[in-house]
Write an enzyme that holds these catalytic residues in place. Structure first.
Site, short mmCIF file in Angstrom:
data_model
loop_
_atom_site.label_atom_id
_atom_site.label_comp_id
_atom_site.label_asym_id
_atom_site.label_seq_id
_atom_site.Cartn_x
_atom_site.Cartn_y
_atom_site.Cartn_z
N ARG A 1 -7.95 18.09 3.26
CA ARG A 1 -8.80 18.33 2.09
C ARG A 1 -10.09 19.04 2.51
NH1 ARG A 1 -8.68 12.17 0.17
NH2 ARG A 1 -6.47 11.83 0.56
N GLY B 1 -7.95 11.11 5.39
CA GLY B 1 -8.98 11.16 4.37
C GLY B 1 -10.26 10.57 4.95
N ARG C 1 -2.77 -1.93 -3.54
CA ARG C 1 -3.91 -1.03 -3.48
C ARG C 1 -3.70 0.08 -4.51
NH1 ARG C 1 -4.78 3.97 0.52
NH2 ARG C 1 -6.90 4.53 -0.07
N HIS D 1 -11.97 4.76 -1.05
CA HIS D 1 -11.92 3.96 0.18
C HIS D 1 -12.78 2.69 0.04
CE1 HIS D 1 -10.99 7.89 2.56
NE2 HIS D 1 -9.86 7.24 2.29
N ASN E 1 0.88 -1.17 0.00
CA ASN E 1 0.00 0.00 0.00
C ASN E 1 0.91 1.22 0.00
OD1 ASN E 1 -1.85 2.05 0.46
ND2 ASN E 1 -2.97 0.93 2.03
N GLU F 1 -7.69 -3.33 5.31
CA GLU F 1 -7.54 -3.22 3.86
C GLU F 1 -6.50 -4.19 3.32
OE1 GLU F 1 -8.28 1.35 2.70
OE2 GLU F 1 -6.96 1.06 4.43
#
Length: 415
Positions: free
Chosen positions: A255, A226, A106, A194, A8, A397
């Site tokens: 963000r 995020g 990923r 995601h 990742n 993940e």
């Protein structure tokens, strides 16, 4: 047995995990096993140094690495050093990297082209490179990880697993922007992100609730640096807050999330460049921008304790953004069975869960205060008689990517 290395790669860190598993076990396992080996390269904002941390079931190794180029430019050498801990020293698990059956990556943005895991080849890499325009913080790093592993393990097949794939079935009304339709068919639409996390935690939520996923209406909240929310109905993503890029949706660490597009036009007319606007919405906004303190929620909470009113405003804006985002997903579900919190903030910030749920009592959400403040692992935090359950699920993940690789290699086992 299949040995899967999961990478990742990000703009300031690279995580890696090694799993060894039988296909028939991976096909039915919901709760993930611990990886045999985990590695982390973290160079953060330091231009020439990275911290290396490796853990196995019974060993731990750490080192500080330096390189005159620094950052992404130094990743080739740093990655080689990381992988050497698999084949030598106290954390050795393999005689050689040739024992790795498959490498899973990923990838943040697969566009409308890739809606399932794919074998990495020149064409796939070209598309990922093309889509880097839409995910400039992520896709280039994902691609670099593939290219480096092709150099280090040239005979080992690589598989790309896409964050956008889980959202591929968004209905037209959810994915279409109110822009000229020719722009929509050219590819400007809501993709969502995601997805690997949202899919895993929705499956895990069904197991915790002991109910079939096909009958559940869930809102999954992936809250880290995020942040994104997703409405999952019957195991399918039917609405999500991130959009054409990962910048959209709720307020995040750096963000901005959704803002009036006229603001960007206004700033362009005032002389801002496209590059400056890119930095503004992706790196200088969110919790960092409003608080003036940090994108790290822990530092913001500490500043609030010291009486910093700007930090308080940032926190309140964050909570309100999440509440508004959750409410916006309800029409796509027609009701709610469980609200699921995951990722760094979602799993580790009881005040966030408390304050988000406090404004959603009208939905039938009621937290057990003691359960919210205490405990560990995947669990239900709702009051015993609350009609809507509130879950914390540790997102996995890396395990989801490993499973996807095994499914790709042995699809009959997943029939």
């Amino acid at each position: 047995m299949i040995t899967v290395l999961v990478l990742n790669a990000g703009s300031s860190s690279l995580k890696a995990c090694l799993y060894r598993l039988a296909p028939e076990i991976a096909a039915i396992a919901i709760a993930p096993p611990d990886p045999l080996w985990q590695g982390l390269l973290d160079w953060g904002q330091n231009p020439t140094a990275a911290h290396l941390k490796v853990t196995t079931i019974d060993q731990r190794y750490e080192a500080n690495l330096t390189h005159p180029e620094g950052g992404i430019a130094s990743l080739r050498d740093w990655l080689k050093t990381l992988l050497e801990t698999l084949t030598s020293g106290s954390t050795q698990l393999l005689e050689s990297l040739g024992e790795i059956t498959m490498i899973g990556h990923r990838v943040v943005h697969g566009g409308s082209r890739y809606q399932a895991p794919v074998r990495v080849d020149a064409q796939v890499k070209a598309v990922i490179r093309e889509l880097s325009e839409y995910a400039p913080l992520h896709n280039p790093a994902n691609l670099l990880g593939m290219e480096l592993m092709a150099e280090i393990c040239p005979q080992t097949p690589q598989v790309a697993v896409f964050d956008t794939a889980f959202h591929a079935q968004l209905p037209a009304v959810a994915r279409t922007y109110a822009i000229p339709y020719e722009l929509t068919i050219s590819g400007i639409q809501r993709y969502g992100f995601h997805g690997i996390s949202h899919q895993y935690v929705s499956e895990r939520a069904a197991a915790l609730l002991q109910r079939p996923l096909a009958g559940l209406r869930l809102i999954t909240c992936h809250l880290g640096n995020g942040c994104s929310l997703t409405a999952v109905k019957g195991g399918i993503s039917v609405e999500t807050t991130m959009g054409f890029t990962p910048t959209a949706g709720v307020m995040m660490g750096t963000r901005c999330g959704d803002i009036d597009p006229g603001i960007l036009l206004y700033l362009l007319r005032r002389g801002k460049t496209i590059e400056e606007l890119d930095r503004l919405v992706n790196r200088q906004s969110g919790l960092l921008g409003v608080s003036g303190v940090s994108n790290d929620l822990r530092q913001i909470l500490a500043a609030i304790d010291r009486g910093n009113t700007q930090a308080r405003l940032a926190y309140d804006c964050f909570i309100y953004s999440l509440q508004r985002g959750i409410a916006s997903l309800l029409p796509s579900l027609g009701g709610l069975d469980a609200l699921v919190f995951t990722a760094g903030i979602g799993e580790n910030a009881p005040p966030v869960r408390r304050d988000v749920c406090r404004g959603l009592g009208w939905l039938g959400i009621e937290l057990d205060s003691a359960a919210n403040e205490q405990g560990a692992g995947d669990r239900d935090l709702a009051s015993a008689d609350a009609p809507v359950r509130v879950l914390v699920v540790h997102t996995q993940e890396d395990w989801a990517i490993a499973r996807a690789c095994v499914k790709f290699l042995h699809p009959p086992n997943f029939a």
